[in-house]
Design a protein around this motif. Sequence first.
Motif, mmCIF file in Angstrom:
data_model
loop_
_atom_site.group_PDB
_atom_site.id
_atom_site.type_symbol
_atom_site.label_atom_id
_atom_site.label_comp_id
_atom_site.label_asym_id
_atom_site.label_seq_id
_atom_site.Cartn_x
_atom_site.Cartn_y
_atom_site.Cartn_z
ATOM 1 N N ASP A 330 32.178 11.130 3.765
ATOM 2 C CA ASP A 330 31.684 12.493 3.556
ATOM 3 C C ASP A 330 30.150 12.489 3.628
ATOM 4 N N ASP A 331 29.578 13.111 4.664
ATOM 5 C CA ASP A 331 28.121 13.115 4.839
ATOM 6 C C ASP A 331 27.407 13.809 3.676
ATOM 7 N N SER A 332 28.027 14.815 3.074
ATOM 8 C CA SER A 332 27.386 15.494 1.938
ATOM 9 C C SER A 332 27.293 14.566 0.729
ATOM 10 N N TRP A 333 28.295 13.677 0.564
ATOM 11 C CA TRP A 333 28.233 12.694 -0.521
ATOM 12 C C TRP A 333 27.072 11.726 -0.293
ATOM 13 N N GLU A 336 23.921 13.408 -1.379
ATOM 14 C CA GLU A 336 23.851 13.443 -2.849
ATOM 15 C C GLU A 336 23.440 12.096 -3.417
#
Length: 361
Positions: A330-333, A336
């Motif tokens: 997951d690129d958003s993870w 973060e």
Amino acid sequence: MPKTSTDDRDWISEAIRKVDADANRSADTHLHPFPLAVDGIDLYLKDESVHPTGSLKHRLARSLFLYALCNGWVGRDTTIIEASSGSTAVSEAYFARLIGLPFVAVMPASTSLEKLALIEFHGGWCHLVEDPGTVYDEARRLASEYGGHYMDQFTYAERATDWRGNNNIAESIYEQMRAERHPVPAWIVVGAGTGGTSATIGRFVRYRRHDTRVGVADPEGSAFLDGWLADRADVTTTTPSRIEGIGRMRVEPSFVGGVIDDMVRVPDAASIATMRWVSRVLNRPVGGSTGTNVWASLGVIEKMRQAGETGSVVTLLCDGGERYSRTYYDDSWLVEQDIDIAPYSAALDDLEKTGVLPDVD
């Protein structure tokens, strides 16, 4: 446990039969050649994801259950407790259900949701803690509260497995390598979670007098490398590893530094970039610890290439990537967590084109 009655002895005998039968019902795990454009050097991945519970920890869980049963620590009414980062708990839940016992996994709250679901699928119960460093004490407390048995993989991993042979992972690797052009690996590279796998392989190499060297890849946040360098067992860290299944905040009792020839620190960005790269090359998702293992192996291969050496390197495909869709894939993870995989991805692209792994600043 109190003195064993005849009925209890019969129950233990049947439980051991069931656990042993699990090994007989499946063929050994596969050994895959990995395509590399490096002359004279071959890389192989020992695919532990094909076990019934999907990871390397299936071997460990089977050994821990046999060890506990044969020691008389587990009986027909025992609740099994384990401290785990996920995969061992999945496998132990499977074996607990196989012999009809309840199972509780004590794990960090950050453990992937996919692993929690797998533990529950196999009949286990998940007890989550916010501070990963408290899993050991909490597992002991629950074992005392329930009158159960704390499996304690971190203490017993290195002694529950028969490292001399009996189809352990080391013997399997050498058997499967027999027909390859470099049948005795120059290196076997693994990560360390309990330390049990590196202990088994390192002892087997010495016992069979192979020339193979054993390397251990350690992720960020882990105490194993610093403990190994200082030859001390009391080294600790303050931040947990973000690569599930390997790396610990303390040097675990099962970690046997004397059988290791070299260790390297692998940045999390390198682990995740390599995990994704391996997944693309194999056309199947693999987990983060596989990325750690392969990045370290590629470093070993680059040093061999520079030295004009030939040979084979074996490492482990520890589990599938399906368990990490909300994290490493997951690129958003990654944003973060402030993890930038781009420099390592570029280096891997260069390796694929040229056969040379460039340094990453």
